[in-house]
Structures are given as C-alpha cells and as structure tokens.
Design an enzyme around this catalytic site. Structure first.
Site, short mmCIF file in Angstrom:
data_model
loop_
_atom_site.label_atom_id
_atom_site.label_comp_id
_atom_site.label_asym_id
_atom_site.label_seq_id
_atom_site.Cartn_x
_atom_site.Cartn_y
_atom_site.Cartn_z
CE LYS A 62 -3.73 1.81 2.71
NZ LYS A 62 -5.00 1.65 3.51
CB SER A 65 -7.55 3.69 2.75
OG SER A 65 -6.94 3.13 3.68
CB SER A 68 -8.72 0.94 5.19
OG SER A 68 -9.20 1.97 5.27
#
Length: 483
Positions: free
Chosen positions: A78, A153, A177
């Site tokens: 990420k 996210s 997320s």
C-alpha cells in the site's frame, strides 16, 4: 503455464521444485501490470527495476539452499507504507515529492522474508475514504465493474490482487480499509488484533516514523486465499523491536478447532443503526448455509452480544475524535460552533460524529470506559462462540462518487439513501474492541459484483477466524478472477 493467479503457497512450492524461478514470476507479473493496469490503475508507484534485481537475488539464494517464508514471491505494498527511495504521499498533493530514506518495519519484514516488491498501490486522499482516488494518482477502478469503486483505503491492493498483479499485498485498517476493498473486489484480507503487528513507518508524510501505539488502527495482510493470509500474517505479526519487542516474544495460540463441525458460530445480518442490503444479506446466508452443511453449530441470536447500537455510536465517536485532533485552530473552532448548534434530540450518527469531533479529554475517557465494557462483553461472548459472521458493509461496491464534500454523499441501500459514513458501522463492530476479523468472499450479487463477509474472532486468537476462513473456502469456492 500462467502463474499470475497461483497462490503464494503454490508459487513457493513450484520454485522449490525447480518448476519456475522468481525472475520468471516477476517478469510475468510486470508484463500483466503493464498490459492491464491502464484500465484499473491499482499500481500507482512502479518499482520494476529493483523488483527484477530482488528476484534474481532470490533465485541465487534458493540455489544456495536458502528457503524463507516469502522467498521470491512477487507482491505489492500500500502506498502509505514508507519504502526507501519511493514516494510516500498518502495522496496529498503537497507531499508528492516526499521520498523516505528508510523502510517501514513491515516492508523490512517482507524483504527479510524474501518477498519481491513490485510497487505501491493506490489510496484515497489521507487514507480517509471508502474509495481510492486522489489528485496525484487518479482513481482506482473495480476490476469487476470499472464504473464502481475498488474500496478504500486499501483499494489499490485489493484491485491488484483481483487482477493477478502479485500474489500478496499489505494494507491497513481503521474503518474497514482492509476488509471493505476485499469485499468489493472478491479477495481475502485480515484485520489483526489491535497491536499484533507493528505499524512504524506506515505514517503520514508530514510525521516522523516513530513506534507509536495507535488507537483503532492496524496493519495487515491481503491475499487471494485464506492460507496465504496466514502465511503473510506470520511474517507481519510481532511487536516493534524498538519498544515491546525489547522484552516480548509473540506466540499466537493455535486455532480453536481444525474441523468445521467443531466451530460454534454466531451469524448476524441486521444492525439497529442501518439496514443490510438484500445482496449482502444473501452472502451472509450463503456462508451460514455452508457452516450448517459442514456441521458447525450456528446461532442467529445471543444475549451475550454487546449492544450494536451503542457499539456503532462509540466507534464513530472514537474514530472521528482521533481524526480531527490535529486540525488547525480555525476549522476546529468552526466544528465547535456547528456542534453547539445541534439539537439535543438529534441522536443520529451524523450528530454523534460532529459532537465527537470536539470531544474534551473527559468526553473521550468516558467513551473509552464504555469501550472497555464492550471488550469485556466480547470476552464473555467468545466463551460461548468461536467466531461471529456478519457483513462488512451493507452493499456491494458502489459507483464512483467524488463529491468533494463527503458529508453530502449518500449510500443507496435497496433504493433508500443513507449518510455515506453510516456504512462503517459493520466494520466498526470489530474495530471498536480491537478484535481480529477476516474478510472472505461470499459469492456474487445479481450484477456479478463480489460480496464478502467478515469472520470476527477472539482477541489475539487470530488463527481461529483464519482457520475458519480456510475451511469455508473449500465450501464456498473462494476467490474467482474477473472475467
């Protein structure tokens, strides 16, 4: 043979057997990203030269007889994790040129385990959305329907997995997320017990990479199978060597059971603060049916379950009070004025969030005391049950909605609109008390979109929901690639 959709476990076995090299796996993954990611936009920062070099080193290590947990496995990270030499922006335009000099502790662990990092995956601005889009890198599309979000996210990571861009990824979870993108993209994710995996270096670009103990937030693994989740969690788990790791050694307890018929499971599909959409409810029921067919003991109600309405409200309060704590004075004062104008009769989640944005320390401590009572309630529940099955969000992936004011957005549930952030109440069920939760695929909605559910387990017994996920994978079919 095409390797893009092989699991990390299968790829590792093939490398041990001499059937494929890490260099070949890495070249195939890179070719797939270069061919298919134009439409998805999952990989926002590419690191192909270093990935190829790492793959060659992995092959050389294996030739010397080495064998580490992730040796030679191509994967993604990420964007919010620091990787030395690559930008870490969290989608914030003012930080587009921020390049850290040191890896996050989890990136260091991946590299030590032999992983080959292909690049970084897209995120929303400041990681504060249920979608993944920002001014720097643009929008990540859902691999199943490009007009819909991949979630947030960790949406870039989930989309990358669904597209075969590496076997594994790592993300983070404060408001679902990890779990929501997995649910929207049809893959697996695990939100570890709070504090189980060190998060140093998963930090906004304006902040120093210190070993801070976070409230609510965790880092965790994503994969296309439950077994791969466990493989990656074993690499990630453990305290920060700068703090608790000085004195503590981690030993997770084994899963409570190895057979589906031995599990005692509570299944939930209704929340008092928000309806559950029919397509998600159907996914929950498919998993419940698989549990029954496998001989598990399944209940739909329990007096031991902590109050879901209070849980949703407390979670919302603790979430937003932390999010705005560092706001500049002027916008904070505006929030204070708006909160003062609320009617005492307004007990909506929107009102609870606004009041919590200007909590005093006394207010926060009172909310935290209530959280501890919920934690104790969960301990009592898990004396009678091994896991709880419930939704992650009330709907499958929704169409892109980039309204600059998220408070004006709405989420449609079976034709009725609700405040956008109300959909977080299911994710907050595990986040509030810090429990582990594994997101698993649960079939398809009517339009072909994936639907997932979460398996919530007892604190620090992460192997229990992970083992249940593995057993259910056999019953439900698990991940299927987009057509």
């Amino acid at each position: 043979m095409e390797w893009s959709y092989q699991t990390a476990e299968e790829s590792a076995a093939a490398m041990r057997a001499g059937e494929v090299t890490s260099a070949e796996l890495t070249d195939e993954a890179i070719a797939r990203i270069e061919r298919d990611d134009k439409e998805i936009n999952a990989i926002c920062v590419r690191d192909f030269d270093r990935a190829r070099a790492a793959a060659r080193c992995a092959d050389q290590a294996r030739a010397r007889g080495e064998d580490r947990p992730l040796l030679g496995i191509p994967m993604t990270v990420k964007e919010s994790y620091n990787i030395a030499g690559l930008p870490t922006t969290w989608g914030m335009p003012q930080h587009r040129d921020h390049v850290p000099a040191e890896d996050a502790v989890q990136v260091s662990r991946l590299k030590a385990a032999g992983a080959v990092v292909l690049g970084k995956t897209n995120v929303p601005l400041g990681l504060q959305d249920i979608q993944s889009f920002n001014e720097i890198y643009g929008t990540t599309n859902n691999p199943w329907d490009h007009g819909r979000t991949a979630g947030g996210s960790s949406g870039g990571s989930a989309a990358a997995l669904a597209c075969g861009f590496g076997a594994l990824s790592i993300g983070s979870d404060l408001a679902g997320s990890l779990r929501t993108p997995a649910h929207f993209c049809g893959v697996y994710a695990h939100k570890p017990t709070l504090g189980l995996a060190a998060s140093r270096g998963m930090v906004p670009p304006s902040a120093p990479a210190l070993p801070v103990e976070l409230d609510l937030a965790v880092v965790g693994p994503m994969a296309r199978t439950a077994r791969d989740l466990t493989l990656l969690l074993d690499v990630m788990a453990g305290p920060d060597p700068l703090t608790l790791g000085v004195a503590h050694h981690l030993r997770l307890p084994p899963a409570r059971h190895d057979r589906l018929r031995d599990f005692r499971v509570l299944v939930l599909d209704e929340h008092p603060l928000l309806p559950t959409g029919s397509e998600v409810r159907a996914g929950v029921n498919r998993v419940a049916d698989a549990l029954v067919d496998g001989g598990a003991h399944v209940e739909r109600h329990s007096p031991l379950l902590p109050d879901l309405a209070e849980s949703g409200t407390l979670y919302s309060q603790l979430l937003v009070s932390g999010s705005v704590a560092r706001f500049p004075t002027e916008p904070y004062d505006r929030l204070r004025s708006r909160a003062a104008e609320l009617s005492a009769d307004d007990q909506s989640l929107d009102a609870a969030r606004l009041r919590a944005m200007v909590f005093s320390h006394r207010d926060w401590l009172q909310a935290n005391d209530r959280r501890e009572l919920h934690r104790h309630g969960w301990r009592q529940l898990f004396a009678e049950f091994d896991a709880v099955v419930c939704p992650i969000t009330p709907t499958p992936a929704f169409p892109h909605d980039h309204d600059p004011n998220p408070l004006e957005r709405r989420i449609g549930i079976d034709g009725v609109e609700y405040p956008y952030f109300d959909q977080l109440v299911w994710a907050g069920l595990a986040t509030l008390p810090g429990l582990p939760a594994t997101a698993i695929p649960a079939g398809r909605a009517s339009a072909g979109l994936p639907v997932g559910v979460q398996l919530i387990g007892p604190m620090f017994e992460d192997r229990t929901p992970l083992r249940l996920a593995e057993l259910l994978e056999r019953e439900t079919g698990g991940f299927r690639a987009p057509e």
